[in-house]
Design a protein around this motif. Structure first.
Motif, PDB file in Angstrom:
ATOM      1  N   ILE A 132     -16.617 -37.088 -24.340  1.00  0.00           N
ATOM      2  CA  ILE A 132     -17.837 -36.322 -24.634  1.00  0.00           C
ATOM      3  C   ILE A 132     -18.287 -35.557 -23.393  1.00  0.00           C
ATOM      4  N   ARG A 133     -18.301 -36.226 -22.253  1.00  0.00           N
ATOM      5  CA  ARG A 133     -18.737 -35.556 -21.021  1.00  0.00           C
ATOM      6  C   ARG A 133     -17.804 -34.416 -20.645  1.00  0.00           C
ATOM      7  N   ASN A 134     -16.510 -34.597 -20.893  1.00  0.00           N
ATOM      8  CA  ASN A 134     -15.563 -33.518 -20.598  1.00  0.00           C
ATOM      9  C   ASN A 134     -15.727 -32.347 -21.557  1.00  0.00           C
ATOM     10  N   ALA A 135     -16.120 -32.635 -22.803  1.00  0.00           N
ATOM     11  CA  ALA A 135     -16.247 -31.574 -23.803  1.00  0.00           C
ATOM     12  C   ALA A 135     -17.410 -30.635 -23.503  1.00  0.00           C
ATOM     13  N   TRP A 136     -18.508 -31.185 -22.946  1.00  0.00           N
ATOM     14  CA  TRP A 136     -19.677 -30.340 -22.636  1.00  0.00           C
ATOM     15  C   TRP A 136     -19.470 -29.711 -21.264  1.00  0.00           C
ATOM     16  N   ASN A 137     -18.717 -28.616 -21.240  1.00  0.00           N
ATOM     17  CA  ASN A 137     -18.319 -28.056 -19.939  1.00  0.00           C
ATOM     18  C   ASN A 137     -18.620 -26.565 -19.782  1.00  0.00           C
ATOM     19  N   HIS A 138     -19.401 -25.980 -20.690  1.00  0.00           N
ATOM     20  CA  HIS A 138     -19.743 -24.555 -20.576  1.00  0.00           C
ATOM     21  C   HIS A 138     -21.213 -24.387 -20.197  1.00  0.00           C
ATOM     22  N   ILE A 139     -21.452 -23.810 -19.030  1.00  0.00           N
ATOM     23  CA  ILE A 139     -22.807 -23.480 -18.582  1.00  0.00           C
ATOM     24  C   ILE A 139     -23.131 -22.053 -19.022  1.00  0.00           C
ATOM     25  N   LEU A 140     -24.250 -21.873 -19.704  1.00  0.00           N
ATOM     26  CA  LEU A 140     -24.721 -20.556 -20.116  1.00  0.00           C
ATOM     27  C   LEU A 140     -26.124 -20.342 -19.553  1.00  0.00           C
ATOM     28  N   HIS A 141     -26.374 -19.164 -18.999  1.00  0.00           N
ATOM     29  CA  HIS A 141     -27.687 -18.894 -18.403  1.00  0.00           C
ATOM     30  C   HIS A 141     -27.974 -17.401 -18.438  1.00  0.00           C
ATOM     31  N   PRO A 142     -29.255 -17.024 -18.476  1.00  0.00           N
ATOM     32  CA  PRO A 142     -29.608 -15.595 -18.556  1.00  0.00           C
ATOM     33  C   PRO A 142     -29.530 -14.910 -17.192  1.00  0.00           C
ATOM     34  N   ILE A 143     -29.114 -13.653 -17.214  1.00  0.00           N
ATOM     35  CA  ILE A 143     -29.093 -12.811 -16.017  1.00  0.00           C
ATOM     36  C   ILE A 143     -29.673 -11.442 -16.386  1.00  0.00           C
ATOM     37  N   GLU A 144     -29.914 -10.621 -15.376  1.00  0.00           N
ATOM     38  CA  GLU A 144     -30.460  -9.285 -15.618  1.00  0.00           C
ATOM     39  C   GLU A 144     -29.491  -8.478 -16.478  1.00  0.00           C
ATOM     40  N   SER A 145     -30.026  -7.785 -17.448  1.00  0.00           N
ATOM     41  CA  SER A 145     -29.193  -7.012 -18.359  1.00  0.00           C
ATOM     42  C   SER A 145     -28.783  -5.682 -17.748  1.00  0.00           C
ATOM     43  N   GLY A 146     -27.557  -5.272 -18.070  1.00  0.00           N
ATOM     44  CA  GLY A 146     -27.090  -3.965 -17.636  1.00  0.00           C
ATOM     45  C   GLY A 146     -27.381  -2.877 -18.649  1.00  0.00           C
ATOM     46  N   SER A 147     -27.991  -3.254 -19.773  1.00  0.00           N
ATOM     47  CA  SER A 147     -28.310  -2.288 -20.834  1.00  0.00           C
ATOM     48  C   SER A 147     -29.814  -2.055 -20.897  1.00  0.00           C
ATOM     49  N   ALA A 148     -30.208  -0.826 -20.961  1.00  0.00           N
ATOM     50  CA  ALA A 148     -31.635  -0.490 -21.031  1.00  0.00           C
ATOM     51  C   ALA A 148     -32.256  -1.061 -22.302  1.00  0.00           C
ATOM     52  N   GLY A 149     -33.413  -1.670 -22.132  1.00  0.00           N
ATOM     53  CA  GLY A 149     -34.139  -2.206 -23.271  1.00  0.00           C
ATOM     54  C   GLY A 149     -33.730  -3.609 -23.676  1.00  0.00           C
ATOM     55  N   LYS A 150     -32.661  -4.113 -23.110  1.00  0.00           N
ATOM     56  CA  LYS A 150     -32.214  -5.466 -23.431  1.00  0.00           C
ATOM     57  C   LYS A 150     -32.844  -6.436 -22.431  1.00  0.00           C
ATOM     58  N   PRO A 151     -33.494  -7.513 -22.894  1.00  0.00           N
ATOM     59  CA  PRO A 151     -34.233  -8.374 -21.964  1.00  0.00           C
ATOM     60  C   PRO A 151     -33.356  -9.182 -21.010  1.00  0.00           C
ATOM     61  N   PHE A 152     -32.124  -9.467 -21.412  1.00  0.00           N
ATOM     62  CA  PHE A 152     -31.234 -10.260 -20.547  1.00  0.00           C
ATOM     63  C   PHE A 152     -29.815 -10.196 -21.110  1.00  0.00           C
ATOM     64  N   ASP A 153     -28.864 -10.538 -20.255  1.00  0.00           N
ATOM     65  CA  ASP A 153     -27.494 -10.820 -20.676  1.00  0.00           C
ATOM     66  C   ASP A 153     -27.240 -12.296 -20.418  1.00  0.00           C
ATOM     67  N   LEU A 154     -26.146 -12.808 -20.954  1.00  0.00           N
ATOM     68  CA  LEU A 154     -25.768 -14.192 -20.697  1.00  0.00           C
ATOM     69  C   LEU A 154     -24.563 -14.236 -19.767  1.00  0.00           C
ATOM     70  N   ASP A 155     -24.624 -15.127 -18.799  1.00  0.00           N
ATOM     71  CA  ASP A 155     -23.475 -15.362 -17.922  1.00  0.00           C
ATOM     72  C   ASP A 155     -22.942 -16.757 -18.213  1.00  0.00           C
ATOM     73  N   HIS A 156     -21.701 -16.992 -17.796  1.00  0.00           N
ATOM     74  CA  HIS A 156     -21.006 -18.228 -18.144  1.00  0.00           C
ATOM     75  C   HIS A 156     -20.331 -18.822 -16.912  1.00  0.00           C
ATOM     76  N   ALA A 157     -20.316 -20.137 -16.839  1.00  0.00           N
ATOM     77  CA  ALA A 157     -19.560 -20.857 -15.816  1.00  0.00           C
ATOM     78  C   ALA A 157     -18.981 -22.111 -16.455  1.00  0.00           C
ATOM     79  N   SER A 158     -17.780 -22.479 -16.019  1.00  0.00           N
ATOM     80  CA  SER A 158     -17.118 -23.664 -16.571  1.00  0.00           C
ATOM     81  C   SER A 158     -17.173 -24.808 -15.570  1.00  0.00           C
ATOM     82  N   ILE A 159     -17.525 -25.983 -16.053  1.00  0.00           N
ATOM     83  CA  ILE A 159     -17.512 -27.182 -15.215  1.00  0.00           C
ATOM     84  C   ILE A 159     -16.073 -27.659 -15.114  1.00  0.00           C
TER      85      ILE A 159
END
Length: 240
Positions: A132-159
């Motif tokens: 179970i601990r190995n399966a939960w391995n994707h970190i998702l978090h908001p970052i500044e958006s590169g598109s006008a009018g969009k409040p945020f983009d999502l970035d990803h990191a793997s544990i």
């Protein structure tokens, strides 16, 4: 996962497997949301998955209103393939535990068989926790958006692999190692970020207002808590 949530590591709060991530309360300090197994992620290259849909909804909404504090939340999602493996391991662990707990069955078993069943129940339970601990391995978090009018983009990191004491501990180590969040903020960095936000007609800012900016604006550094900001302000004032 809910037991793991008791080990908050460096997070101010850990929300374990909410039915709806948008019900997570507003957070002033760095908090982790462990997403449900019903919303897995399928890898770094995936742009839209059940996990990203859940995260985007949670960052836009807080219950029936709009979420303000987006920059304090980090999400960890399960990997689709590893989740399938974890389910198989958990089924096996549950089967052995049912044998070890079955009093009527044990009456027909030899003592050595009963001991063996209990040992297998323990070892499979440990294997289930690891899976179970190995399966939960994707970190998702908001970052500044590169598109006008969009409040945020999502970035990803793997544990990465290796032994994990808990999901929050592994997630916290990753967000700090990758600079997704900070335990320290330099005085110069603070000033560079503030000068673009500071209204020209105001000589002073309330610290509570600045705290709100860091909690809300995803283009600002994501900091662990108010103490990090207080230390940066003290260091900045000391330079005057």
């Amino acid at each position: 996962l809910r037991k793991d949530a008791g080990q908050m590591s460096g997070f101010a709060k850990v929300h374990a497997v909410p039915d709806d991530a948008s019900t997570v309360d507003e957070a002033d300090s760095l908090s982790l949301v462990i997403l449900s197994p019903t919303t897995p992620h399928s890898g770094r290259g995936a742009t839209q998955t059940l996990a990203t849909d859940a995260v985007e909804d949670a960052l836009l909404r807080c219950r029936n209103g709009q979420r303000r504090h987006r920059n304090t939340l980090v999400f960890v999602a399960s990997d689709e393939a590893l989740l399938a493996t974890a389910r198989d391991v958990v089924r096996k662990a549950m089967a052995w535990q049912s044998i070890a707990d079955d009093v009527r069955l044990q009456k027909d078993m030899k003592q050595s068989q009963t001991i063996d069943a209990r040992d297998k129940a323990r070892s499979n339970a440990d294997s289930a926790n690891k899976a179970i601990r190995n399966a939960w391995n994707h970190i998702l978090h908001p970052i500044e958006s590169g598109s006008a009018g969009k409040p945020f983009d999502l970035d990803h990191a793997s544990i990465g692999g290796g032994e994990r004491a808990s999901v929050p501990a592994a997630a916290y180590a990753k967000v700090m190692a990758d600079g997704i969040a900070r335990e320290k903020l330099g005085a110069d960095t603070l000033w560079l970020k503030l000068k673009d936000l500071w209204p020209e007609d105001r000589d002073h800012l309330r610290i509570t207002e600045v705290t709100g900016w860091f909690a809300s604006y995803v283009h600002l550094p994501r900091i662990k808590n108010r103490t990090v900001l207080d230390s940066a302000i003290r260091d900045a004032v000391a330079k005057l």
